[in-house]
Design a protein around this motif. Structure first.
Motif, PDB file in Angstrom:
ATOM      1  N   ALA A  27       0.510  -1.257  -0.105  1.00  0.00           N
ATOM      2  CA  ALA A  27       0.131  -0.205   0.087  1.00  0.00           C
ATOM      3  C   ALA A  27       0.550   1.467   0.220  1.00  0.00           C
ATOM      4  O   ALA A  27       2.015   1.163   0.703  1.00  0.00           O
ATOM      5  CB  ALA A  27      -0.984   0.293   0.982  1.00  0.00           C
ATOM      6  N   GLY A  28       0.621   1.926  -0.676  1.00  0.00           N
ATOM      7  CA  GLY A  28       1.358   3.643  -1.447  1.00  0.00           C
ATOM      8  C   GLY A  28       1.819   3.640  -2.139  1.00  0.00           C
ATOM      9  O   GLY A  28       3.479   4.731  -1.866  1.00  0.00           O
ATOM     10  N   ARG A  29       2.129   3.179  -3.432  1.00  0.00           N
ATOM     11  CA  ARG A  29       3.284   3.698  -3.824  1.00  0.00           C
ATOM     12  C   ARG A  29       3.162   4.555  -4.693  1.00  0.00           C
ATOM     13  O   ARG A  29       3.617   5.285  -5.370  1.00  0.00           O
ATOM     14  CB  ARG A  29       3.102   1.940  -5.290  1.00  0.00           C
ATOM     15  N   GLY A  30       0.821   5.458  -4.621  1.00  0.00           N
ATOM     16  CA  GLY A  30       1.381   6.355  -5.530  1.00  0.00           C
ATOM     17  C   GLY A  30       1.821   7.876  -4.907  1.00  0.00           C
ATOM     18  O   GLY A  30       1.643   8.940  -5.195  1.00  0.00           O
ATOM     19  N   SER A 142      -5.866 -10.736  -0.316  1.00  0.00           N
ATOM     20  CA  SER A 142      -6.682  -9.478   0.281  1.00  0.00           C
ATOM     21  C   SER A 142      -6.444  -9.012   1.644  1.00  0.00           C
ATOM     22  O   SER A 142      -6.625  -7.851   2.406  1.00  0.00           O
ATOM     23  CB  SER A 142      -8.602  -9.936   0.627  1.00  0.00           C
ATOM     24  N   ALA A 143      -6.055 -10.539   2.516  1.00  0.00           N
ATOM     25  CA  ALA A 143      -6.042 -10.072   4.372  1.00  0.00           C
ATOM     26  C   ALA A 143      -4.374  -9.122   4.263  1.00  0.00           C
ATOM     27  O   ALA A 143      -4.815  -7.848   5.094  1.00  0.00           O
ATOM     28  CB  ALA A 143      -6.075 -11.277   4.936  1.00  0.00           C
ATOM     29  N   ALA A 144      -3.933  -9.291   3.513  1.00  0.00           N
ATOM     30  CA  ALA A 144      -2.398  -8.513   3.478  1.00  0.00           C
ATOM     31  C   ALA A 144      -2.661  -7.463   3.163  1.00  0.00           C
ATOM     32  O   ALA A 144      -2.338  -6.340   3.734  1.00  0.00           O
ATOM     33  CB  ALA A 144      -1.812  -9.558   2.725  1.00  0.00           C
ATOM     34  N   SER A 145      -3.799  -7.280   1.936  1.00  0.00           N
ATOM     35  CA  SER A 145      -4.335  -5.820   1.316  1.00  0.00           C
ATOM     36  C   SER A 145      -4.776  -4.725   2.462  1.00  0.00           C
ATOM     37  O   SER A 145      -4.088  -3.710   2.804  1.00  0.00           O
ATOM     38  CB  SER A 145      -4.742  -5.643   0.250  1.00  0.00           C
ATOM     39  N   ILE A 146      -5.268  -6.016   3.455  1.00  0.00           N
ATOM     40  CA  ILE A 146      -5.918  -4.792   4.361  1.00  0.00           C
ATOM     41  C   ILE A 146      -5.214  -4.390   5.458  1.00  0.00           C
ATOM     42  O   ILE A 146      -5.072  -3.195   5.988  1.00  0.00           O
ATOM     43  CB  ILE A 146      -7.250  -5.521   4.752  1.00  0.00           C
ATOM     44  N   LEU A 147      -4.155  -5.181   6.134  1.00  0.00           N
ATOM     45  CA  LEU A 147      -3.405  -4.679   6.521  1.00  0.00           C
ATOM     46  C   LEU A 147      -2.073  -3.872   6.461  1.00  0.00           C
ATOM     47  O   LEU A 147      -1.608  -2.872   6.759  1.00  0.00           O
ATOM     48  CB  LEU A 147      -2.235  -6.124   7.442  1.00  0.00           C
ATOM     49  N   ALA A 148      -1.612  -3.260   4.538  1.00  0.00           N
ATOM     50  CA  ALA A 148      -0.894  -3.011   4.999  1.00  0.00           C
ATOM     51  C   ALA A 148      -1.099  -1.844   4.151  1.00  0.00           C
ATOM     52  O   ALA A 148      -1.105  -0.361   4.805  1.00  0.00           O
ATOM     53  CB  ALA A 148       0.156  -3.209   3.326  1.00  0.00           C
ATOM     54  N   LYS A 149      -2.190  -1.536   3.938  1.00  0.00           N
ATOM     55  CA  LYS A 149      -3.880   0.232   3.748  1.00  0.00           C
ATOM     56  C   LYS A 149      -4.272   0.184   5.008  1.00  0.00           C
ATOM     57  O   LYS A 149      -3.424   1.099   5.232  1.00  0.00           O
ATOM     58  CB  LYS A 149      -4.639  -0.435   3.264  1.00  0.00           C
ATOM     59  N   THR A 150      -3.895  -0.382   6.447  1.00  0.00           N
ATOM     60  CA  THR A 150      -3.937   0.092   7.957  1.00  0.00           C
ATOM     61  C   THR A 150      -2.459   0.191   8.475  1.00  0.00           C
ATOM     62  O   THR A 150      -3.013   1.404   8.998  1.00  0.00           O
ATOM     63  CB  THR A 150      -5.370  -0.678   8.806  1.00  0.00           C
ATOM     64  N   ALA A 151      -1.856  -0.254   8.257  1.00  0.00           N
ATOM     65  CA  ALA A 151      -0.551   0.235   8.416  1.00  0.00           C
ATOM     66  C   ALA A 151      -0.055   1.360   8.177  1.00  0.00           C
ATOM     67  O   ALA A 151      -0.312   2.136   9.035  1.00  0.00           O
ATOM     68  CB  ALA A 151       0.340  -0.710   8.411  1.00  0.00           C
ATOM     69  N   ARG A 152      -0.253   1.406   6.848  1.00  0.00           N
ATOM     70  CA  ARG A 152       0.716   3.069   6.347  1.00  0.00           C
ATOM     71  C   ARG A 152      -0.703   4.126   6.230  1.00  0.00           C
ATOM     72  O   ARG A 152      -0.665   4.916   6.824  1.00  0.00           O
ATOM     73  CB  ARG A 152       0.219   2.401   4.987  1.00  0.00           C
ATOM     74  N   ASP A 153      -2.086   3.348   6.770  1.00  0.00           N
ATOM     75  CA  ASP A 153      -2.718   5.035   7.016  1.00  0.00           C
ATOM     76  C   ASP A 153      -2.069   5.886   8.647  1.00  0.00           C
ATOM     77  O   ASP A 153      -2.665   6.586   9.204  1.00  0.00           O
ATOM     78  CB  ASP A 153      -4.525   4.385   7.408  1.00  0.00           C
ATOM     79  N   ALA A 154      -3.038   4.111   9.741  1.00  0.00           N
ATOM     80  CA  ALA A 154      -1.712   4.587  10.749  1.00  0.00           C
ATOM     81  C   ALA A 154      -1.005   5.348  10.797  1.00  0.00           C
ATOM     82  O   ALA A 154      -0.428   6.323  12.098  1.00  0.00           O
ATOM     83  CB  ALA A 154      -1.852   3.081  11.543  1.00  0.00           C
ATOM     84  N   ALA A 155       0.020   5.355   9.791  1.00  0.00           N
ATOM     85  CA  ALA A 155       1.416   5.980  10.330  1.00  0.00           C
ATOM     86  C   ALA A 155       1.244   6.641   9.980  1.00  0.00           C
ATOM     87  O   ALA A 155       1.985   8.258  10.302  1.00  0.00           O
ATOM     88  CB  ALA A 155       1.931   5.321   9.260  1.00  0.00           C
ATOM     89  N   LEU A 156       0.579   7.314   8.820  1.00  0.00           N
ATOM     90  CA  LEU A 156       0.405   8.634   7.896  1.00  0.00           C
ATOM     91  C   LEU A 156      -0.814   9.352   9.359  1.00  0.00           C
ATOM     92  O   LEU A 156      -0.181  11.168   9.468  1.00  0.00           O
ATOM     93  CB  LEU A 156      -0.828   9.015   6.703  1.00  0.00           C
TER      94      LEU A 156
END
Length: 227
Positions: A27-30, A142-156
């Protein structure tokens, strides 16, 4: 590129035999700022999780709910990242591959097969298969997609507390009108990706003599890696 690497084959996630399968996504290439995150997940067949799908098709609230269930019920999971400096040095594609490799290698259970969302795989010891749109086809991805996205959102959100003037809690680093306006007003922060076109152009205007990383055009990045 082989048919397997391109995702041009019929993969049955319910018929993997004795394989220990992990799903992998990033998550977060763009975005113009912040790290790129990746996650690897080995699901427990005896503890299924309802509602797994591509994180981009879920609300933030639902992603957070599923993220808790995944961490509680998966056989193993890991989240890793590549920093802004690594993205600028390696380019975003190679940094994403490295983040995925780090996530797989961080798993406490060693998988025998990694299923990677997309059309290419990172180089690693674990056998891997790339599956185009795998985040909406294979539950582990799908599970990996969710964990990557939520981790990145929390970091931002954490970065927002450090650099509140940019509104990272609202746009998560993506090139929204608000973000570009704040970037022009305040200039790039230490967590902005210096090789991305809008950031690089501002830096060049502020200090033309400063050497900068190779340019990563924003339009090309967003076209290849949409949110």
């Amino acid at each position: 590129m082989s048919k397997e690497q391109a995702g041009l084959f019929d993969f049955d996630p319910d018929n993997v035999g004795d394989e220990i399968v992990c799903g992998v996504d990033e998550a977060g290439r763009g975005p113009l700022a912040g790290p790129v995150f990746a996650a690897a997940v080995i699901l427990d067949p005896s503890r299924p999780i309802d509602g797994l799908r591509d994180s981009k098709k879920l609300t933030a609230e639902r992603r957070n709910e599923l993220g808790i269930l995944i961490r509680e019920n998966a056989l193993a999971w890991a989240v890793a990242k590549c920093s802004e400096a690594e993205i600028d040095r390696l380019n975003i594609l190679h940094a994403s591959m490295l983040a995925m490799k780090r996530a797989v290698h961080a798993l406490q259970t060693i998988p025998t097969l990694a299923l990677i969302d997309g059309n290419r795989c990172p180089r690693m010891k674990v056998r891997s298969i790339a599956i185009i749109e795998g985040d909406d086809k294979v539950h582990a991805i799908s599970a990996a997609s969710i964990l990557a996205k939520t981790a990145r959102d929390a970091a931002l959100v954490k970065l927002h507390r450090k650099y509140p003037q940019y509104g990272f809690d609202q746009h998560k680093g993506y090139a929204t009108e608000l973000h570009l306006e704040m970037l022009r007003l305040h200039g790039p922060s230490p967590v902005h990706r210096r090789s991305y076109a809008p950031v690089r152009e501002l830096l060049e205007a502020l200090n033309p003599a400063e050497p900068l990383p190779e340019l990563q055009p924003l339009i090309a990045i967003q076209a290849a890696f949409p949110e």
